[in-house]
Design a protein around this motif. Structure first.
Motif, short mmCIF file in Angstrom:
data_model
loop_
_atom_site.label_atom_id
_atom_site.label_comp_id
_atom_site.label_asym_id
_atom_site.label_seq_id
_atom_site.Cartn_x
_atom_site.Cartn_y
_atom_site.Cartn_z
N UNK A 117 0.81 -1.22 0.00
CA UNK A 117 0.00 0.00 0.00
C UNK A 117 0.85 1.27 0.00
N UNK A 118 2.15 1.11 0.15
CA UNK A 118 3.02 2.29 0.18
C UNK A 118 3.23 2.84 -1.22
N UNK A 119 3.15 4.16 -1.37
CA UNK A 119 3.32 4.76 -2.70
C UNK A 119 4.67 4.45 -3.34
N UNK A 120 5.72 4.34 -2.51
CA UNK A 120 7.05 4.10 -3.08
C UNK A 120 7.29 2.63 -3.40
N UNK A 121 6.32 1.74 -3.04
CA UNK A 121 6.50 0.31 -3.30
C UNK A 121 5.45 -0.26 -4.24
N UNK A 122 4.34 0.43 -4.41
CA UNK A 122 3.24 -0.08 -5.23
C UNK A 122 3.67 -0.31 -6.68
N UNK A 123 3.25 -1.43 -7.23
CA UNK A 123 3.48 -1.80 -8.63
C UNK A 123 4.95 -2.01 -8.99
N UNK A 124 5.81 -2.16 -8.00
CA UNK A 124 7.23 -2.44 -8.30
C UNK A 124 7.81 -3.52 -7.42
N UNK A 125 7.04 -3.95 -6.41
CA UNK A 125 7.50 -4.99 -5.49
C UNK A 125 6.74 -6.27 -5.78
N UNK A 126 7.48 -7.37 -6.10
CA UNK A 126 6.86 -8.63 -6.51
C UNK A 126 7.37 -9.77 -5.64
N UNK A 127 6.46 -10.72 -5.38
CA UNK A 127 6.79 -11.89 -4.57
C UNK A 127 6.97 -13.09 -5.48
N UNK A 128 8.14 -13.74 -5.42
CA UNK A 128 8.41 -14.91 -6.25
C UNK A 128 8.07 -16.21 -5.54
N UNK A 129 7.55 -16.13 -4.33
CA UNK A 129 7.22 -17.33 -3.55
C UNK A 129 5.72 -17.58 -3.56
N UNK A 130 5.33 -18.85 -3.77
CA UNK A 130 3.91 -19.20 -3.73
C UNK A 130 3.55 -19.92 -2.43
N UNK A 131 4.48 -19.91 -1.46
CA UNK A 131 4.21 -20.48 -0.14
C UNK A 131 4.48 -19.41 0.91
N UNK A 132 4.08 -19.72 2.14
CA UNK A 132 4.23 -18.75 3.23
C UNK A 132 2.95 -17.98 3.45
N UNK A 133 3.00 -17.02 4.36
CA UNK A 133 1.81 -16.24 4.68
C UNK A 133 1.48 -15.25 3.57
N UNK A 134 0.19 -15.04 3.28
CA UNK A 134 -0.18 -14.04 2.27
C UNK A 134 0.34 -12.67 2.69
N UNK A 135 0.85 -11.90 1.71
CA UNK A 135 1.44 -10.60 2.05
C UNK A 135 0.91 -9.45 1.22
N UNK A 136 -0.06 -9.70 0.34
CA UNK A 136 -0.66 -8.62 -0.42
C UNK A 136 0.13 -8.20 -1.64
N UNK A 137 1.33 -8.75 -1.83
CA UNK A 137 2.14 -8.38 -2.99
C UNK A 137 1.72 -9.20 -4.20
N UNK A 138 1.84 -8.64 -5.39
CA UNK A 138 1.54 -9.43 -6.59
C UNK A 138 2.53 -10.58 -6.74
N UNK A 139 2.00 -11.76 -7.06
CA UNK A 139 2.84 -12.96 -7.20
C UNK A 139 3.36 -13.07 -8.63
#
Length: 566
Positions: free
Chosen positions: A422-444
């Motif tokens: 939700x941070x303006x400086x991180x939105x649409x540029x931070x991606x999660x390459x893991x499909x396991x673990x706790x959900x974190x709201x980042x695009x996979x």
């Protein structure tokens, strides 16, 4: 009554035996019973179990029924706060409170005073060692803004919870953090701070942590191509525990993130000498890691406490890179990546930030914890670490729907990590390459999709660039030397005063002994912040005796720190 009057708080009399009480009508509904308006709230107060150190948060107090009874039941060190979300009801209740004989016993806030409420509650929790917040619904006015009241009460409940977690941490590690801080401070005379490299990385940043999802790289169908792409296209940041497995895979690490202050973290850097260039290091972290790895420190301060001595070094300009206490080295790596990225077009990819684990295994393959299980296993000890799955743990649903195991601390880190989406400086540029673990709201993004990303060639970082290191180290060296000398001298004077009293050669006749000792020690809270009652300085004999016991060790620490400055 016309519509305007119906939408205003309106007193309505109702009969109750020989007495007459008022109920309250607002927006077309009664906020209390029409027949016995005070019965329900008084019953609520009657059934309360009042413990010492409790904050009672009255939600929508309206006519203040039940407050007198609550005040009479209060135990030691208890306070009452009240909150009203509706502006009309707030003004109505505020005027009514002025007429009550208990008005000084209640701290009343509205939706427009949330920051004041937050500040007040934090100060009271710290000052009185308050332990819990109990929300109480005192009228049906709560139903007008149910979600808001729930949010406010949850936020209020977290304040004493976070305070006590921090106090326990400081009692256990506060002295170690302060010791490491002083021993790391001389590094600023020859090493750059993290912000000296800010906005210089113009290629994708790959962050690897030590969670189980790190194994995805090991077992990826296109492992060689993946590693080749990471090495050729990305700036790689490894958290401390993920450093060894990444190097074992053949991934070239550019920077390692270090936050841990205990000796145990040294295991993560075994065999990593001259294997990476930068060490993103907290000033409160283990001091010798940079020297044993040969990496160039990029220093920052994680402000682990609102301590006066930390605020002083910031005000004096000794440290300019200050990061809030994140708790997790993985979050530090993400925060550092956002700082280092040249602009918002630079993509950041994470893996291993799971904040959870499976039954029997806590870390990725090749991490120190996993290697330790391998080395200590025998016929009598399983290679799997099942104990970690059943000690103070929670079972939640992971990203792929499977059950995962986490802890309260890991869960709080996960929530903080989710906030990056939700941070303006991180939105649409931070991606999660893991499909396991706790959900974190980042695009996979799958590893296959990552492989197919087209990363345009980026310029290599010029390590000798004039833009990177502009600090005047000679000037900084002199300032730090003066600071450490001042601290050491002040502690030696305080030691003499506490030992000899009025017979001390350092007695200032213009001040009383108590005033002179207080002036020397009050803002040097590294001496006492790790005490159970170390939230503030006290001129009490028992407190001063404990400080006297700490003075010798901190004088030695500062003497050692001074020896590091050329």
């Amino acid at each position: 009554m016309n519509n305007t009057e119906l939408n205003k708080p309106c007193l309505v009399q109702c009969g109750q035996g020989l007495s007459v009480l008022n109920t309250l009508q607002y927006q077309g509904r009664f906020l209390y019973s029409k027949y016995s308006p005070d019965k329900a709230v008084k019953e609520l107060v009657k059934n309360l179990k009042v413990l010492d150190g409790t904050v009672f948060l009255i939600q929508s107090p309206a006519l203040w029924y039940g407050c007198q009874e609550l005040i009479q039941k209060l135990g030691n060190n208890c306070i009452i706060c009240a909150f009203e979300a509706d502006p009309e009801l707030y003004e109505f209740s505020r005027e009514l409170l002025k007429t009550q004989n208990f008005s000084n016993d209640i701290h009343f806030y509205s939706i427009n005073h949330l920051q004041e409420f937050d500040d007040f509650l934090r100060k009271e929790v710290e000052k009185k060692f308050l332990k819990r917040v109990i929300p109480l619904d005192f009228s049906a006015g709560v139903q007008f803004n149910r979600k808001l009241y729930d949010t406010i009460s949850r936020a209020a409940e977290e304040i004493p919870e976070r305070f006590w977690k921090n106090r326990i941490t400081l009692q256990k590690f506060g002295k170690l953090y302060s010791k490491n801080f002083f021993l790391n401070l001389p590094k600023l005379t020859s090493s750059s701070q993290l912000n000296s490299l800010a906005h210089t990385i113009d290629k994708p940043i790959f962050i690897a942590a030590a969670g189980e999802s790190l194994d995805k790289i090991f077992y990826c169908q296109h492992r060689e191509a993946l590693i080749k792409k990471i090495n050729s296209s990305c700036f790689v940041i490894a958290v401390d525990a993920a450093l060894s497995p990444l190097l074992e895979m053949g991934i070239k690490v550019d920077a390692a993130a270090l936050m841990e202050g205990q000796f145990v973290i040294s295991k993560a850097f075994i065999g990593c000498q001259k294997k990476f260039h930068y060490l993103i290091q907290d000033l409160c972290a283990r001091p010798d890691i940079a020297s044993i790895t040969g990496a160039q420190p990029l220093l920052y301060l994680s402000k682990f406490s609102e301590a006066a001595f930390l605020n002083q070094v910031i005000e004096d300009g000794l440290i300019s890179t200050v990061i809030p206490p994140l708790g997790s080295v993985g979050l530090l790596a993400v925060e550092a990546a956002l700082m280092l990225a040249k602009d918002k077009s630079v993509k950041i990819f994470t893996i291993g930030l799971d904040f959870s684990y499976s039954c029997g295994k806590t870390h990725g393959k090749g991490c120190p914890a996993h290697n330790n299980q391998l080395m200590t296993s025998s016929r009598f000890k399983s290679i799997e670490n099942y104990e970690a799955a059943f000690t103070n743990t929670l079972r939640l649903k992971g990203k792929n729907g499977a059950d995962v195991i986490t802890t309260p601390a890991l869960l709080s880190y996960s929530k903080n990590f989710s906030a990056y989406s939700k941070r303006p400086d991180a939105a649409n540029r931070l991606f999660d390459l893991a499909d396991t673990g706790l959900p974190n709201g980042l695009p996979y993004m799958s590893l296959k999709d990552f492989l197919e990303c087209d990363f345009s060639p980026a310029e290599e970082i010029n390590e000798n660039s004039q833009d990177l290191f502009q600090e005047n180290f000679a000037e900084k060296s002199e300032k730090i030397k003066k600071y450490l000398l001042r601290e050491k001298t002040s502690l030696e004077i305080a030691r003499d005063l506490l030992t000899k009293g009025d017979e001390s050669n350092f007695r200032n006749s213009e001040l009383s002994l108590e005033e002179q000792i207080s002036a020397l020690l009050k803002n040097r809270d590294y001496l006492y912040l790790h005490f159970p009652d170390g939230t503030e300085f006290k001129m009490e004999i028992s407190f001063l005796k404990r400080i006297r016991a700490e003075l010798d060790s901190f004088i030695k620490i500062q003497t050692q720190a001074l020896s590091y400055i050329q």
